[in-house]
Motif scaffolding. Sequence first.
Motif, PDB file in Angstrom:
ATOM      1  N   ARG A 171       6.736  -0.744  -4.162  1.00 44.83           N
ATOM      2  CA  ARG A 171       6.763   0.609  -4.739  1.00 44.83           C
ATOM      3  C   ARG A 171       5.367   1.213  -4.788  1.00 44.83           C
ATOM      4  NH1 ARG A 171      10.569  -1.735  -8.668  1.00 44.83           N
ATOM      5  NH2 ARG A 171      12.676  -1.056  -8.113  1.00 44.83           N
ATOM      6  N   LEU A 172       4.360   0.373  -5.059  1.00 45.42           N
ATOM      7  CA  LEU A 172       2.981   0.866  -5.097  1.00 45.42           C
ATOM      8  C   LEU A 172       2.626   1.542  -3.788  1.00 45.42           C
ATOM      9  CD1 LEU A 172       0.146   0.961  -6.446  1.00 45.42           C
ATOM     10  CD2 LEU A 172      -0.248  -1.328  -5.503  1.00 45.42           C
ATOM     11  N   TRP A 173       3.083   0.983  -2.671  1.00 45.64           N
ATOM     12  CA  TRP A 173       2.766   1.562  -1.358  1.00 45.64           C
ATOM     13  C   TRP A 173       3.787   2.618  -0.951  1.00 45.64           C
ATOM     14  CZ3 TRP A 173      -1.567  -0.104  -2.119  1.00 45.64           C
ATOM     15  CH2 TRP A 173      -1.867  -1.433  -2.421  1.00 45.64           C
ATOM     16  N   GLN A 174       4.716   2.957  -1.835  1.00 45.24           N
ATOM     17  CA  GLN A 174       5.750   3.964  -1.582  1.00 45.24           C
ATOM     18  C   GLN A 174       6.561   3.628  -0.331  1.00 45.24           C
ATOM     19  OE1 GLN A 174       3.072   7.433  -1.797  1.00 45.24           O
ATOM     20  NE2 GLN A 174       4.007   7.981  -3.750  1.00 45.24           N
ATOM     21  N   ASN A 175       6.773   2.339  -0.150  1.00 44.22           N
ATOM     22  CA  ASN A 175       7.618   1.846   0.946  1.00 44.22           C
ATOM     23  C   ASN A 175       9.055   1.844   0.445  1.00 44.22           C
ATOM     24  OD1 ASN A 175       9.108   0.232   2.718  1.00 44.22           O
ATOM     25  ND2 ASN A 175       7.380  -1.108   3.175  1.00 44.22           N
ATOM     26  N   THR A 176       9.900   2.683   1.045  1.00 40.24           N
ATOM     27  CA  THR A 176      11.256   2.894   0.540  1.00 40.24           C
ATOM     28  C   THR A 176      12.326   2.196   1.381  1.00 40.24           C
ATOM     29  OG1 THR A 176      11.334   4.951   1.808  1.00 40.24           O
ATOM     30  CG2 THR A 176      10.691   5.116  -0.509  1.00 40.24           C
ATOM     31  N   ALA A 177      11.940   1.293   2.278  1.00 45.99           N
ATOM     32  CA  ALA A 177      12.921   0.629   3.143  1.00 45.99           C
ATOM     33  C   ALA A 177      13.988  -0.070   2.291  1.00 45.99           C
ATOM     34  CB  ALA A 177      12.236  -0.371   4.060  1.00 45.99           C
ATOM     35  N   LYS A 178      15.242   0.162   2.629  1.00 47.09           N
ATOM     36  CA  LYS A 178      16.355  -0.311   1.800  1.00 47.09           C
ATOM     37  C   LYS A 178      16.398  -1.825   1.669  1.00 47.09           C
ATOM     38  CE  LYS A 178      19.008   3.734   3.262  1.00 47.09           C
ATOM     39  NZ  LYS A 178      20.157   4.223   4.050  1.00 47.09           N
ATOM     40  N   VAL A 179      16.022  -2.540   2.731  1.00 43.18           N
ATOM     41  CA  VAL A 179      16.151  -3.994   2.713  1.00 43.18           C
ATOM     42  C   VAL A 179      15.246  -4.655   1.681  1.00 43.18           C
ATOM     43  CG1 VAL A 179      16.961  -4.246   5.087  1.00 43.18           C
ATOM     44  CG2 VAL A 179      14.494  -4.176   4.624  1.00 43.18           C
ATOM     45  N   HIS A 180      14.241  -3.922   1.172  1.00 39.80           N
ATOM     46  CA  HIS A 180      13.327  -4.499   0.189  1.00 39.80           C
ATOM     47  C   HIS A 180      13.827  -4.355  -1.247  1.00 39.80           C
ATOM     48  CE1 HIS A 180      10.763  -5.036   3.515  1.00 39.80           C
ATOM     49  NE2 HIS A 180      10.288  -3.823   3.580  1.00 39.80           N
ATOM     50  N   PHE A 181      14.811  -3.479  -1.472  1.00 40.49           N
ATOM     51  CA  PHE A 181      15.240  -3.191  -2.835  1.00 40.49           C
ATOM     52  C   PHE A 181      16.739  -3.380  -3.058  1.00 40.49           C
ATOM     53  CE2 PHE A 181      11.464  -0.586  -2.030  1.00 40.49           C
ATOM     54  CZ  PHE A 181      10.641  -1.046  -3.044  1.00 40.49           C
TER      55      PHE A 181
END
Length: 342
Positions: A222-232
């Motif tokens: 989240r800090l890097w604003q990476n919104t890829a679905k597989v991470h969350f």
Amino acid sequence: MMKTNSGWFFEDYTIGQVMEHAVPRTVGQGERALYHALYPARHALYSSDLFAQSCGLPSSPLDDLIAFHVVFGKTVPDISLNAVANLGYAEARWLRPVYPGDTLRSLSTVIGLKQNSSGKTGVVWVRSEGFNQRGETVMSFVRWVMVRKNNLAMPAPQTVVPELRSVVPAAELMVPSNLNFDSYRHDLSGSLYIYDDYKVGEFIDHVDGVTVSEAEHMMATRLWQNTAKVHFDATARPDGRRLIYGGHVISMARALSSNGLGNAQMIAAINAGAHANPCFAGDTIRAWSEVLYLAETANPTVGALRLRLVATKGTGTELRDAEGKYHSDVLLDLDYWAFIPR
């Protein structure tokens, strides 16, 4: 009318397509503090203004991988929101340091497409660039990512696989113009070993390990604003597990490498990188390095080490099996250049 963004799918990309990514980001000491809280980062150049100033810089820049993660994160909504996995990197170059107060934005160009034989996914190659508030390019890199198709009936595009250099030539490495290691303080860096102390073929076991947790990984991503679905989203993968962002593994391995490479202060380039196997919460990341090459730079105080950095969830140094496939405990295989005092 739909106002939400479901992301791009493989069939949405075309060769030569240029995407200016949204949400520029001003970075500061907060990113540095969180980075050092998330990873055991100990390189002195990124920890102390006084140390950086003794090396000719105006102040301590932000860690090279902070710049990478921020620039990368901007690209995710347009490149890898519907990714199955980020596969690899090449031709990554850090072109100028990023300092607290800089504002970063990203732009990507599609340079390759190849539909997979299943017809359900395809590989997209992009060249991404990060710019500061003055329009100066701070870094660029190529990455390729496996992306889902949404319309399975859509015909496959013409296959274009870009030709990428296996190594960024040492002559193209950008040493900051004011960097000077003449007054380098080994007592403050925590390491005695400089350029001439390393030999081609040398293996360095970085000794320590860190067990990855869901909470730290999700905070970092989240800090890097990476919104890829597989991470969350645990339902985004058939196995019901959240995939650890590959950049999290890179940063962890780089931080661990300071035990043995404490004077390899700046990342200059990534020649090649592969996320060999997925990483999940509960895995313990360990790292080792191999010295691949030593090169002089135009700056007589700065040398360049070409290093292979390997992150594993095991304890061995074997990369591949008899068939040439990565062993299942290998997480990351990264070939990169770092600047070190001469």
